[in-house]
Write an enzyme that holds these catalytic residues in place. Structure first.
Site, PDB file in Angstrom:
ATOM      1  N   SER A  16       0.844  -1.205   0.000  1.00 55.42           N
ATOM      2  CA  SER A  16       0.000   0.000   0.000  1.00 55.42           C
ATOM      3  C   SER A  16       0.870   1.243   0.000  1.00 55.42           C
ATOM      4  CB  SER A  16      -0.896   0.027   1.237  1.00 55.42           C
ATOM      5  OG  SER A  16      -1.828  -1.009   1.168  1.00 55.42           O
ATOM      6  N   ALA A  17       1.873   1.286   0.872  1.00 55.62           N
ATOM      7  CA  ALA A  17       2.708   2.480   0.968  1.00 55.62           C
ATOM      8  C   ALA A  17       3.780   2.510  -0.124  1.00 55.62           C
ATOM      9  CB  ALA A  17       3.370   2.545   2.347  1.00 55.62           C
ATOM     10  N   GLU A  37      10.616  -5.827  -4.092  1.00 53.86           N
ATOM     11  CA  GLU A  37       9.415  -6.510  -3.594  1.00 53.86           C
ATOM     12  C   GLU A  37       9.692  -8.009  -3.496  1.00 53.86           C
ATOM     13  OE1 GLU A  37       6.366  -6.044  -2.247  1.00 53.86           O
ATOM     14  OE2 GLU A  37       6.188  -8.233  -2.348  1.00 53.86           O
ATOM     15  N   ALA A  38       9.419  -8.554  -2.308  1.00 55.99           N
ATOM     16  CA  ALA A  38       9.672  -9.986  -2.090  1.00 55.99           C
ATOM     17  C   ALA A  38       8.731 -10.866  -2.920  1.00 55.99           C
ATOM     18  CB  ALA A  38       9.507 -10.314  -0.606  1.00 55.99           C
ATOM     19  N   HIS A 471      -5.755  -5.565  10.548  1.00 54.58           N
ATOM     20  CA  HIS A 471      -5.281  -4.184  10.535  1.00 54.58           C
ATOM     21  C   HIS A 471      -4.106  -3.985  11.502  1.00 54.58           C
ATOM     22  CE1 HIS A 471      -9.612  -2.795   9.273  1.00 54.58           C
ATOM     23  NE2 HIS A 471      -8.937  -3.311   8.264  1.00 54.58           N
TER      24      HIS A 471
HETATM   25  C1  FAD Z   1      -7.459 -10.154   4.295  1.00 55.33           C
HETATM   26  C2  FAD Z   1      -7.289  -8.670   4.535  1.00 55.33           C
HETATM   27  C3  FAD Z   1      -8.358  -7.820   4.350  1.00 55.33           C
HETATM   28  C4  FAD Z   1      -8.202  -6.451   4.565  1.00 55.33           C
HETATM   29  N1  FAD Z   1      -9.248  -5.635   4.264  1.00 55.33           N
HETATM   30  C5  FAD Z   1      -9.059  -4.304   4.290  1.00 55.33           C
HETATM   31  C6  FAD Z   1     -10.077  -3.446   3.824  1.00 55.33           C
HETATM   32  O1  FAD Z   1     -11.134  -3.896   3.375  1.00 55.33           O
HETATM   33  N2  FAD Z   1      -9.851  -2.104   3.857  1.00 55.33           N
HETATM   34  C7  FAD Z   1      -8.678  -1.593   4.341  1.00 55.33           C
HETATM   35  O2  FAD Z   1      -8.545  -0.361   4.366  1.00 55.33           O
HETATM   36  N3  FAD Z   1      -7.701  -2.389   4.809  1.00 55.33           N
HETATM   37  C8  FAD Z   1      -7.845  -3.730   4.754  1.00 55.33           C
HETATM   38  N4  FAD Z   1      -6.829  -4.547   5.139  1.00 55.33           N
HETATM   39  C9  FAD Z   1      -5.601  -3.944   5.693  1.00 55.33           C
HETATM   40  C10 FAD Z   1      -4.768  -3.119   4.699  1.00 55.33           C
HETATM   41  O3  FAD Z   1      -4.816  -3.654   3.404  1.00 55.33           O
HETATM   42  C11 FAD Z   1      -3.332  -2.999   5.216  1.00 55.33           C
HETATM   43  O4  FAD Z   1      -3.350  -2.368   6.478  1.00 55.33           O
HETATM   44  C12 FAD Z   1      -2.425  -2.192   4.311  1.00 55.33           C
HETATM   45  O5  FAD Z   1      -2.435  -2.718   3.014  1.00 55.33           O
HETATM   46  C13 FAD Z   1      -0.992  -2.190   4.874  1.00 55.33           C
HETATM   47  O6  FAD Z   1      -0.139  -1.510   3.997  1.00 55.33           O
HETATM   48  P1  FAD Z   1       1.443  -1.525   4.191  1.00 55.33           P
HETATM   49  O7  FAD Z   1       2.011  -0.709   3.087  1.00 55.33           O
HETATM   50  O8  FAD Z   1       1.769  -1.149   5.582  1.00 55.33           O
HETATM   51  O9  FAD Z   1       1.875  -3.046   4.045  1.00 55.33           O
HETATM   52  P2  FAD Z   1       1.662  -4.048   2.826  1.00 55.33           P
HETATM   53  O10 FAD Z   1       0.618  -3.553   1.897  1.00 55.33           O
HETATM   54  O11 FAD Z   1       1.504  -5.391   3.423  1.00 55.33           O
HETATM   55  O12 FAD Z   1       3.036  -3.953   2.023  1.00 55.33           O
HETATM   56  C14 FAD Z   1       4.247  -4.505   2.423  1.00 55.33           C
HETATM   57  C15 FAD Z   1       4.968  -5.010   1.181  1.00 55.33           C
HETATM   58  O13 FAD Z   1       6.331  -5.217   1.498  1.00 55.33           O
HETATM   59  C16 FAD Z   1       6.739  -6.461   0.981  1.00 55.33           C
HETATM   60  N5  FAD Z   1       7.831  -6.913   1.830  1.00 55.33           N
HETATM   61  C17 FAD Z   1       7.774  -7.211   3.136  1.00 55.33           C
HETATM   62  N6  FAD Z   1       8.987  -7.552   3.601  1.00 55.33           N
HETATM   63  C18 FAD Z   1       9.837  -7.456   2.566  1.00 55.33           C
HETATM   64  C19 FAD Z   1      11.221  -7.677   2.414  1.00 55.33           C
HETATM   65  N7  FAD Z   1      11.993  -8.067   3.442  1.00 55.33           N
HETATM   66  N8  FAD Z   1      11.795  -7.481   1.190  1.00 55.33           N
HETATM   67  C20 FAD Z   1      11.038  -7.075   0.140  1.00 55.33           C
HETATM   68  N9  FAD Z   1       9.697  -6.869   0.227  1.00 55.33           N
HETATM   69  C21 FAD Z   1       9.105  -7.046   1.435  1.00 55.33           C
HETATM   70  C22 FAD Z   1       5.495  -7.330   1.067  1.00 55.33           C
HETATM   71  O14 FAD Z   1       5.566  -8.462   0.228  1.00 55.33           O
HETATM   72  C23 FAD Z   1       4.420  -6.331   0.671  1.00 55.33           C
HETATM   73  O15 FAD Z   1       4.253  -6.275  -0.719  1.00 55.33           O
HETATM   74  C24 FAD Z   1      -6.949  -5.921   4.991  1.00 55.33           C
HETATM   75  C25 FAD Z   1      -5.876  -6.796   5.191  1.00 55.33           C
HETATM   76  C26 FAD Z   1      -6.030  -8.151   4.953  1.00 55.33           C
HETATM   77  C27 FAD Z   1      -4.854  -9.060   5.154  1.00 55.33           C
END
Ligand code: FAD
Length: 536
Positions: A16-17, A37-38, A471
């Site tokens: 997401s970020a 991206e992993a 979340h």
């Molecule tokens: C089943 C489910 C349903 C959800 N439903 C909703 C919803 O309806 N509405 C909503 O607002 N939120 C929802 N969420 C929550 C929301 O999607 C997350 O809070 C949000 O996407 C988190 O964003 P982020 O960027 O922090 O992490 P992520 O989007 O998880 O991104 C992290 C990325 O980093 C990569 N990564 C991690 N470690 C490494 C590494 N060491 N090397 C390289 N790459 C790496 C991962 O593969 C991933 O692509 C849901 C979550 C889930 C699991």
């Protein structure tokens, strides 16, 4: 290391970020950016068909498939903790619901000492990312990459739900992301012409045409490399090969609430004693890296319906399934355009409270657990979510091996208040289910069942069967106190050239969903990174 292996910014994680950051940091053409991206490319079709999220819940090709450690307060269960491992990260596997949280959530962040994070400060970043179906107003933007829209059509059960809530004294509210959150209405989703709007499709896809952006998939970052106390690059595994890259300006962690603290710990930033146990050299003793984990714990009420109009009826009937597939293909309507919830309400378990403390989401299907086969009967579910949990957990490495999952100890239901509020929420939603508008559609309460009536039984049910909204946040908490992990510009305290920009920086969990707030954090984070670069 050759210059080809040097970038101005190295972003870890295309979730997401990370996808938002990759877009915004390459917009000017001035900086060379590498996104690691992993996971893989987002080619699985179920990613893009909204209802397909159910198919991704247990798919190791797109999901890290974490589980929490066993804890007595939740019946010693290992609770599934899915996380996207694919371009778009968790925004590619989530339930699509768009809820930002309450004004008070962000004002609280500012009151904790995080200048620039009050609601009026962050609202412009929500608006910037957004392309709102209803047009622009004080709260909503148009023309941004992320399309936000209503369900494709109304549903009689949702109409009944909203009417029943009104019969119980709760207002109708078509826009919980607007002036007030209280009330009941349909959800809005991150959806464009019937397809999922992940951050990979909305932000990354257009940016990939730029020459100054490189994206490497199946690249698992294993360590941030330091020169003195400055982050200088990243080591990563690419299809089994150890590789490294230099970051001239900054390394930016966007791995999410489990993986960002894990990578900090593996890189020598975390609780020193724990790191030494695993033979990891300590760069900075930071006990709170991986602490402060929060999530939305929930209770579920499952009903058998008197009408055969739920997704269960479609999935269990071949002919109706074909009709539904055709409606999606030709009209972009129907159940396949649906995310996790169809309608939702925000309510106060005590009318004297200053703001809602419970969210009650209506799901137009039922199953024994998330990701399992749907019930054979016509069924629907109510997910009752504790919006402002007090319980705090941890994410800690259990090995120096970067491919070994961290131990996730969420500590759900740890405080009396968390248990009391969720209990009151369950009872309030049961009252709505019993209001005349809803009663006509209910054949019986399947789970927990009407025999589960007193507080002790309901609490026991929550322990045995309670779930989460997926979340997790807070594990790289933003703050200016000695224990905080990042400052209000998202720079990791005590070192140079390293930021965390993802859901892990939230000091407290917002009273909504977490995808939209994470996108906002990345929009604001990108602005701060570019401002700091201009001042260098
Ligand atoms: C089943 C489910 C349903 C959800 N439903 C909703 C919803 O309806 N509405 C909503 O607002 N939120 C929802 N969420 C929550 C929301 O999607 C997350 O809070 C949000 O996407 C988190 O964003 P982020 O960027 O922090 O992490 P992520 O989007 O998880 O991104 C992290 C990325 O980093 C990569 N990564 C991690 N470690 C490494 C590494 N060491 N090397 C390289 N790459 C790496 C991962 O593969 C991933 O692509 C849901 C979550 C889930 C699991």
């Amino acid at each position: 290391m050759q210059d080809a292996d040097s970038f101005d910014y190295v972003i870890i994680g295309a979730g997401s970020a990370g996808c938002v950051l990759a877009n915004r940091l390459t917009e000017s053409g001035r900086y060379r950016v590498l996104l690691l991206e992993a996971g893989r490319e987002d080619l699985n079709p179920w990613i893009h068909i909204p209802l397909g999220y159910g198919k991704l819940f247990t798919n190791p090709k797109v999901n890290w498939l974490y589980t929490s450690e066993q804890e007595a307060a939740t019946g010693n269960r290992r609770i599934a903790q899915p996380r996207g491992k694919v371009l778009g990260g968790t925004s590619s596997i989530n339930g699509l619901v768009y809820v930002r949280g309450q004004r008070e959530d962000y004002d609280h962040w500012r009151e904790l000492g995080n200048a620039g994070w009050g609601y009026d400060d962050v609202l412009p970043y929500f608006r910037k990312s957004e392309d709102q179906q209803h047009g622009a107003d004080e709260y909503h933007g148009v023309g941004g990459p992320l399309t936000v829209c209503d369900p494709s059509e109304p549903h009689p059960l949702c109409e009944a739900y909203i009417a029943a809530a009104e019969q119980c004294g709760y207002p109708r509210n078509p826009d919980p992301n607007g002036a007030r959150q209280d009330g009941f209405g349909y959800v809005q989703m991150t959806l464009r012409n019937g397809w999922r709007s992940s951050t990979a499709t909305a932000f990354l896809r257009p940016a990939r045409r730029r020459k100054n952006l490189s994206v490497i998939t199946r690249a698992h970052a294993t360590r941030v490399v330091f020169s003195g106390n400055s982050a200088a690059g990243v080591e990563y595994l690419h299809r089994g090969q150890q590789r490294s890259v230099n970051a001239r300006c900054e390394v930016i962690l966007a791995g999410g609430a489990f993986n960002s603290p894990q990578l900090l710990q593996l890189s020598g930033l975390g609780p020193a004693a724990k790191l030494r146990d695993f033979g990891i050299g300590v760069i900075a003793d930071m006990p709170d890296v991986g602490a402060n984990l929060q999530d939305h714990f929930s209770g579920r009420l499952v009903y058998q319906s008197t009408e055969a109009f739920t997704l269960n009826d479609v999935v269990n009937n071949f002919g109706r399934g074909v009709v539904e597939a055709l409606r999606y293909l030709f009209l972009r309507k129907g159940f396949l355009t649906m995310g996790s919830l169809y309608a939702q309400g925000f309510l106060r378990t005590d009318p004297t409270l200053p703001r809602p403390d419970i969210k009650a989401g209506l799901v137009l299907f039922s199953a024994d657990k998330a990701g399992a086969d749907l019930h054979r009967f016509s069924g629907f579910s109510l997910i009752v979510i504790l919006l402002q949990p007090e319980s705090r957990g941890t994410v800690l490495i259990q090995s120096a091996d970067p491919l070994h999952a961290p131990a996730i100890r969420p500590n759900y239901l740890a405080t009396p208040k968390d248990r009391e509020v969720l209990l009151a929420g369950l009872k309030a939603v049961r009252r709505i289910m019993d209001a005349p508008a809803m009663r006509r559609y209910i054949a019986r309460e399947h789970e927990p069942g009407t025999s589960c009536a007193n507080d002790a039984d309901l609490l026991d049910y929550l322990r045995r069967r309670g779930g989460i909204s997926f979340h997790p946040v807070g594990t790289c908490r933003m703050g200016n106190d000695a224990a905080a992990v990042v400052d209000e510009r998202l720079r990791v305290h005590g070192v140079q050239g390293l930021r965390v920009v993802d859901a892990s920086i939230m000091p407290t969990l917002v009273s909504g969903n977490t995808n939209a707030p994470t996108i906002m954090i990345a929009e604001k984070g990108a602005d701060m990174i570019l401002q700091d670069a201009a001042g260098r």
